[in-house]
Design an enzyme around this catalytic site. Structure first.
Site, short mmCIF file in Angstrom:
data_model
loop_
_atom_site.label_atom_id
_atom_site.label_comp_id
_atom_site.label_asym_id
_atom_site.label_seq_id
_atom_site.Cartn_x
_atom_site.Cartn_y
_atom_site.Cartn_z
N THR A 1 0.81 -1.23 0.00
CA THR A 1 0.00 0.00 0.00
C THR A 1 0.84 1.27 0.00
O THR A 1 0.37 2.32 0.43
CB THR A 1 -0.96 0.01 1.20
OG1 THR A 1 -0.19 0.03 2.41
CG2 THR A 1 -1.88 -1.20 1.19
N TYR B 1 3.71 5.18 5.57
CA TYR B 1 3.05 5.46 4.29
C TYR B 1 1.97 6.53 4.44
O TYR B 1 1.48 7.06 3.44
CB TYR B 1 2.44 4.19 3.67
CG TYR B 1 3.45 3.08 3.40
CD1 TYR B 1 4.81 3.34 3.37
CD2 TYR B 1 3.03 1.78 3.18
CE1 TYR B 1 5.73 2.33 3.16
CE2 TYR B 1 3.95 0.76 2.96
CZ TYR B 1 5.29 1.04 2.95
OH TYR B 1 6.20 0.03 2.72
N LYS C 1 3.79 -1.53 10.01
CA LYS C 1 5.20 -1.43 10.43
C LYS C 1 5.45 -0.26 11.38
O LYS C 1 4.82 0.80 11.24
CB LYS C 1 6.11 -1.26 9.20
CG LYS C 1 5.84 -2.22 8.06
CD LYS C 1 6.89 -2.13 6.97
CE LYS C 1 6.45 -2.83 5.70
NZ LYS C 1 5.60 -2.01 4.81
N SER D 1 12.29 -5.66 8.66
CA SER D 1 12.30 -5.25 7.26
C SER D 1 13.59 -4.49 6.98
O SER D 1 14.18 -3.89 7.89
CB SER D 1 11.06 -4.37 7.01
OG SER D 1 11.19 -3.65 5.82
N LYS E 1 -2.04 -0.51 -9.59
CA LYS E 1 -2.92 0.61 -9.22
C LYS E 1 -4.22 0.63 -10.01
O LYS E 1 -5.06 1.49 -9.79
CB LYS E 1 -2.17 1.93 -9.35
CG LYS E 1 -0.97 1.95 -8.43
CD LYS E 1 -0.51 3.31 -8.04
CE LYS E 1 0.86 3.25 -7.40
NZ LYS E 1 1.93 2.81 -8.33
N1 LIG Z 1 10.13 -2.37 3.46
C1 LIG Z 1 10.46 -1.41 2.62
O1 LIG Z 1 11.37 -0.63 2.85
C2 LIG Z 1 9.67 -1.27 1.33
C3 LIG Z 1 10.18 -0.47 0.30
C4 LIG Z 1 9.42 -0.37 -0.89
C5 LIG Z 1 8.21 -1.04 -1.01
N2 LIG Z 1 7.74 -1.79 0.04
C6 LIG Z 1 6.44 -2.49 -0.03
O2 LIG Z 1 6.40 -3.21 -1.24
C7 LIG Z 1 5.20 -2.88 -1.95
C8 LIG Z 1 5.41 -3.15 -3.41
O3 LIG Z 1 5.95 -2.00 -4.04
P1 LIG Z 1 6.84 -2.12 -5.29
O4 LIG Z 1 7.11 -0.80 -5.85
O5 LIG Z 1 7.98 -2.89 -4.80
O6 LIG Z 1 5.87 -2.95 -6.26
P2 LIG Z 1 6.12 -3.46 -7.70
O7 LIG Z 1 4.88 -4.22 -8.01
O8 LIG Z 1 7.49 -4.08 -7.85
O9 LIG Z 1 6.17 -2.14 -8.58
C9 LIG Z 1 5.07 -1.29 -8.70
C10 LIG Z 1 5.24 -0.56 -10.01
O10 LIG Z 1 5.10 -1.51 -11.05
C11 LIG Z 1 4.07 -1.14 -11.94
N3 LIG Z 1 3.28 -2.35 -12.24
C12 LIG Z 1 2.51 -3.07 -11.40
N4 LIG Z 1 1.97 -4.11 -12.02
C13 LIG Z 1 2.40 -4.05 -13.30
C14 LIG Z 1 2.17 -4.85 -14.44
N5 LIG Z 1 1.38 -5.92 -14.38
N6 LIG Z 1 2.79 -4.51 -15.60
C15 LIG Z 1 3.57 -3.43 -15.68
N7 LIG Z 1 3.81 -2.62 -14.63
C16 LIG Z 1 3.24 -2.93 -13.44
C17 LIG Z 1 3.23 -0.13 -11.23
O11 LIG Z 1 2.77 0.77 -12.19
P3 LIG Z 1 1.37 1.58 -12.03
O12 LIG Z 1 1.60 2.49 -10.88
O13 LIG Z 1 1.25 2.29 -13.33
O14 LIG Z 1 0.30 0.55 -11.79
C18 LIG Z 1 4.22 0.52 -10.28
O15 LIG Z 1 4.91 1.59 -10.94
C19 LIG Z 1 4.94 -1.44 -1.53
O16 LIG Z 1 3.63 -1.03 -1.77
C20 LIG Z 1 5.24 -1.57 -0.06
O17 LIG Z 1 4.15 -2.19 0.60
C21 LIG Z 1 8.47 -1.92 1.19
#
Ligand SMILES: NC(=O)c1ccc[n+]([C@@H]2O[C@H](COP(=O)([O-])OP(=O)(O)OC[C@H]3O[C@@H](n4cnc5c(N)ncnc54)[C@H](OP(=O)(O)O)[C@@H]3O)[C@@H](O)[C@H]2O)c1
Length: 316
Positions: free
Chosen positions: A28, A57, A86, A169, A265
């Protein structure tokens, strides 16, 4: 392995018998409140049953509202979903842990959490400021509290019955091992960046030995282009098995025994990212042989969010 076997309902047991974590998690970390609400609702409708939140967040209220509405509309029980949030860096002092936990529960509108994580191993100056800095812009760390002090306060939350499991984490083996060895209640989950360009193989092996779930964030490399979604090995496998590159990356993560967090999203992408099935062994081998190495998040070095989606928001 059957090339068509369904991975959507994969559930991973947590140590100490506290339950099962759905491998496919919805993250999220979304800057806009309205998008947080629609995307969380769309994820629930697409079938996601695991939701990853964080005080940092700044949108626990919106996630909570979307979950309450979605559960009511879908006839889904609270026990059917898995919710994590968290503890942020300004709340590492033991006496601040339970109030921070209660504040998150209240914002989410929940009576208990499935999992509570220490967001990063870095303690910032205690207080209400999430990003305390001196006049020169340097982060003010708190050197009077250790990660083990904070962990012991996390253990008390489990004792009090409002949180089923606890974890860490943005840690590596250097932080995880001493906590694992000293802990009365062992970490159930470690959430770290992981994808084919950062497989974290050694950490994953340690986690498997100890019964800790490795929960991978950035499984799509944060959707950055150029990047994993356009990697030629991934694209070729996607074309061969009739899936999208995103589905290939998510299937690989589940098949190597990790849970994952993805943040689609739109409703269409939520359905796409949930609809994953097993890749053949030779495809997994090809992905495991990718040589590119890239870490996208520097938060592991300082506790300061580095990568911030869409150039704004709160990061990490
Ligand atoms: N512990 C930590 O420090 C930490 C750090 C970062 C993240 N997180 C967690 O991890 C979660 C995941 O985040 P992430 O950024 O790592 O997720 P991700 O799924 O690797 O990347 C999300 C991005 O990918 C795009 N996307 C999603 N599905 C897609 C698809 N089927 N085809 C093409 N592009 C796609 C999205 O675009 P659109 O926006 O255009 O849909 C967005 O820009 C976060 O929400 C958070 O809960 C934790």
């Amino acid at each position: 392995m059957n090339g068509h076997s369904d991975l959507r309902m994969t559930r991973i047991p947590l140590n100490q018998g506290v339950g099962l974590m759905p491998a496919l998690g919805f993250g999220t970390l979304i800057s806009e409140p309205a998008v947080t609400i629609t995307a969380t609702g769309d994820a629930l409708e697409a079938g996601f049953r695991h939701f990853d939140c964080a005080a940092r967040y700044g949108n626990e209220r919106e996630v909570g509202r979307a979950l309450q509405a979605g559960l009511a509309a879908g006839g889904i029980a609270r026990e059917d979903i898995f919710v994590t949030t968290k503890l942020w860096n300004n709340n590492h002092r033991p006496e601040r842990v339970e109030p921070a936990f209660e504040a998150s529960l209240d914002r989410l509108g929940l009576k208990y959490l499935d999992l509570y994580l220490i967001h990063t191993p870095y303690a910032f100056q205690p207080g209400d400021d999430e990003d305390p800095r001196d006049q020169d812009g340097n982060v003010l760390y708190d050197h009077d509290v250790t990660l083990l002090d904070t962990w012991k306060a996390m253990e008390n939350l489990v004792d009090h019955g409002k949180c089923r499991a606890i974890g860490l984490s943005d840690v590596g083996l250097n932080e995880l091992k001493p906590i694992y060895e000293s802990a009365r209640i062992k970490p159930a989950v470690v959430q770290v960046e992981s994808h084919p360009y950062l497989p974290e193989t050694e950490l994953l092996e340690y986690c498997k030995q100890k019964g800790i779930v490795l929960l991978a964030f950035a499984p799509l490399g944060h959707g950055m282009k150029p990047g994993l979604l356009e990697d030629p090995v991934i694209s070729a496998i996607a074309a061969r098995v009739g899936k999208t590159p995103a589905q290939v990356l998510l299937a690989w993560a589940v098949q190597r025994g990790t849970a994952l967090l993805t943040t689609p999203k739109s409703a269409a992408r939520a359905r796409e990212n949930f609809d994953i099935s097993a890749l053949p062994e030779d495809a997994l081998d090809q992905i495991n042989r990718i040589q590119t190495r890239q870490r996208l998040n520097e938060v592991v070095k300082t506790g300061v969010p580095g990568f911030i989606p869409q150039g704004k928001g709160r990061g990490a």
